[in-house]
Write an enzyme that holds these catalytic residues in place. Structure first.
Site, PDB file in Angstrom:
ATOM      1  CE  LYS A  41      58.837  27.043  68.773  1.00  0.00           C
ATOM      2  NZ  LYS A  41      58.089  28.098  69.481  1.00  0.00           N
ATOM      3  N   GLY A  42      57.340  25.059  62.367  1.00  0.00           N
ATOM      4  CA  GLY A  42      56.253  24.669  61.467  1.00  0.00           C
ATOM      5  C   GLY A  42      56.535  23.455  60.611  1.00  0.00           C
ATOM      6  CD  GLU A  97      59.742  26.758  56.250  1.00  0.00           C
ATOM      7  OE1 GLU A  97      58.878  26.193  56.954  1.00  0.00           O
ATOM      8  OE2 GLU A  97      60.119  27.918  56.461  1.00  0.00           O
ATOM      9  CG  ASP A  98      55.543  25.895  57.976  1.00  0.00           C
ATOM     10  OD1 ASP A  98      56.443  26.482  57.332  1.00  0.00           O
ATOM     11  OD2 ASP A  98      55.089  26.347  59.055  1.00  0.00           O
ATOM     12  CG  ASP A 101      53.680  34.425  53.386  1.00  0.00           C
ATOM     13  OD1 ASP A 101      52.864  34.533  52.467  1.00  0.00           O
ATOM     14  OD2 ASP A 101      53.653  35.139  54.410  1.00  0.00           O
ATOM     15  CE  LYS A 129      49.500  32.101  53.172  1.00  0.00           C
ATOM     16  NZ  LYS A 129      49.530  33.106  54.242  1.00  0.00           N
ATOM     17  CG  PHE A 150      47.034  33.518  58.889  1.00  0.00           C
ATOM     18  CD1 PHE A 150      48.336  33.986  58.761  1.00  0.00           C
ATOM     19  CD2 PHE A 150      46.704  32.758  60.001  1.00  0.00           C
ATOM     20  CE1 PHE A 150      49.292  33.703  59.729  1.00  0.00           C
ATOM     21  CE2 PHE A 150      47.644  32.468  60.977  1.00  0.00           C
ATOM     22  CZ  PHE A 150      48.941  32.945  60.839  1.00  0.00           C
ATOM     23  CB  VAL A 151      46.539  28.149  56.153  1.00  0.00           C
ATOM     24  CG1 VAL A 151      45.644  28.432  54.963  1.00  0.00           C
ATOM     25  CG2 VAL A 151      48.006  28.280  55.755  1.00  0.00           C
ATOM     26  CG  ASP A 157      52.335  29.671  64.775  1.00  0.00           C
ATOM     27  OD1 ASP A 157      52.977  29.657  63.701  1.00  0.00           O
ATOM     28  OD2 ASP A 157      52.383  30.620  65.580  1.00  0.00           O
ATOM     29  NE  ARG A 163      54.086  26.055  66.398  1.00  0.00           N
ATOM     30  CZ  ARG A 163      54.639  26.925  65.564  1.00  0.00           C
ATOM     31  NH1 ARG A 163      54.621  26.690  64.266  1.00  0.00           N
ATOM     32  NH2 ARG A 163      55.210  28.021  66.001  1.00  0.00           N
TER      33      ARG A 163
HETATM   34  P1  IMP Z   1      58.386  33.934  54.526  1.00  0.00           P
HETATM   35  O1  IMP Z   1      58.277  32.999  53.337  1.00  0.00           O
HETATM   36  O2  IMP Z   1      59.778  34.381  54.809  1.00  0.00           O
HETATM   37  O3  IMP Z   1      57.430  35.086  54.409  1.00  0.00           O
HETATM   38  O4  IMP Z   1      57.984  33.215  55.860  1.00  0.00           O
HETATM   39  C1  IMP Z   1      57.348  32.049  55.907  1.00  0.00           C
HETATM   40  C2  IMP Z   1      56.980  31.799  57.350  1.00  0.00           C
HETATM   41  O5  IMP Z   1      55.903  32.661  57.760  1.00  0.00           O
HETATM   42  C3  IMP Z   1      56.466  30.392  57.488  1.00  0.00           C
HETATM   43  O6  IMP Z   1      57.516  29.499  57.786  1.00  0.00           O
HETATM   44  C4  IMP Z   1      55.455  30.529  58.598  1.00  0.00           C
HETATM   45  O7  IMP Z   1      56.095  30.386  59.833  1.00  0.00           O
HETATM   46  C5  IMP Z   1      54.930  31.937  58.475  1.00  0.00           C
HETATM   47  N1  IMP Z   1      53.653  31.964  57.728  1.00  0.00           N
HETATM   48  C6  IMP Z   1      53.440  32.434  56.492  1.00  0.00           C
HETATM   49  N2  IMP Z   1      52.154  32.309  56.110  1.00  0.00           N
HETATM   50  C7  IMP Z   1      51.528  31.708  57.150  1.00  0.00           C
HETATM   51  C8  IMP Z   1      50.158  31.299  57.377  1.00  0.00           C
HETATM   52  O8  IMP Z   1      49.250  31.420  56.531  1.00  0.00           O
HETATM   53  N3  IMP Z   1      49.907  30.722  58.566  1.00  0.00           N
HETATM   54  C9  IMP Z   1      50.858  30.545  59.527  1.00  0.00           C
HETATM   55  N4  IMP Z   1      52.134  30.914  59.352  1.00  0.00           N
HETATM   56  C10 IMP Z   1      52.470  31.500  58.183  1.00  0.00           C
HETATM   57 MG    MG Z   2      58.010  27.903  58.881  1.00  0.00          MG
END
Ligand code: IMP
Ligand code: MG
Length: 173
Positions: A41-42, A97-98, A101, A129, A150-151, A157, A163
Site C-alpha cells: 500500500k505504501g 515504491e515508497d 530497505d 535506506k 524508521f520513518v 505506516d 500513512r
Molecule cells: P524490503 O526492502 O524488502 O526490506 O521491504 C521494504 C518494505 O518494508 C517497504 O515497502 C515498507 O513497507 C517496509 N519498510 C521498510 N522500512 C520502513 C520504514 O522505515 N517505515 C515503514 N515501513 C518500512
Molecule cells: Mg512498500
C-alpha cells in the site's frame, strides 16, 4: 499523536523532489509509454503524485506483495497478495515504491516480473535506506537516501497508521 513525530522531510521538500523525479523520467521516456506499477500500500501516494506530473503517456496497475519469513535471512520468495490486472509483455514498466530497505521484496518482485517478458523494468523509490540492504537492487530513480531510521508518512505506516501524513517523519518515543 502527531506531537510524537519529528519531521524528517517536509511536505514541500517531498513535492519538489517528486517534480524532479518526474522531470527526469519524462526526459528518459521521451517517445515511449510508461506502464506504472504501484506497490501497495505504501507506494500509492508517490505513485499518484508522480503520475500527475508525467507528460508521457501513462498506464497504471497495482500489486500487493508480502515477504515470507519477515526479516529473516532465509526469506525465500515474495507472496503475491494482489496480482496485476494486466499483462506487462512488451511494456516499459516503471515500478514505484515508497522505500527500499533490505531490498528483498523488490529483488524478488523484479525477478518475477521479468519472467512476464516486459520490454524493460525500471525502479523508482521515494526513499532508500542503503545501510540495510541485503539483496542488491538497481534503483533507477531515488528521491531521498535516508539513514537507518524508521520513518512514517507519505504512504509509510507504523502498524498500518500514519500513512496519510503529507510529510516524512520519524516517530519519537
Ligand atoms: P524490503 O526492502 O524488502 O526490506 O521491504 C521494504 C518494505 O518494508 C517497504 O515497502 C515498507 O513497507 C517496509 N519498510 C521498510 N522500512 C520502513 C520504514 O522505515 N517505515 C515503514 N515501513 C518500512
Ligand atoms: Mg512498500
Amino acid at each position: 499523536m502527531a506531537d510524537n513525530i519529528k519531521v524528517l522531510i517536509s511536505e514541500q521538500e517531498v513535492e519538489q523532489k517528486v517534480q524532479e523525479l518526474a522531470d527526469q523520467i519524462n526526459k528518459d521516456y521521451q517517445g515511449k509509454e510508461i506502464h506504472l506499477i504501484c506497490v501497495l500500500k505504501g507506494g500509492v501516494f508517490i505513485t499518484c503524485e508522480l503520475a500527475k506530473k508525467l507528460t508521457v503517456p501513462v498506464t497504471m496497475d497495482f500489486m500487493s506483495v508480502s515477504s515470507y519469513g519477515d526479516g529473516q535471512e532465509s526469506s525465500g520468495r515474495v507472496k503475491i497478495v494482489k496480482d496485476l490486472d494486466d499483462s506487462i509483455a512488451g511494456k516499459d514498466v516503471l515500478i514505484v515504491e515508497d522505500i527500499i530497505d533490505s531490498g528483498r521484496t523488490l529483488g524478488h518482485l523484479i525477478d518475477l516480473l521479468y519472467t512476464r517478458k516486459p520490454n524493460s523494468i525500471k525502479l523508482c523509490t521515494l526513499l532508500d535506506k542503503p545501510d540495510r540492504r541485503v539483496t542488491d537492487v538497481k534503483v533507477d530513480y531515488t528521491g531521498f537516501v535516508i539513514p537507518d531510521e524508521f520513518v512514517v508518512g507519505y504512504g509509510l505506516d507504523y502498524a498500518q497508521k500514519l500513512r496519510n501524513l503529507p510529510y516524512i517523519g520519524v516517530v519519537v518515543e
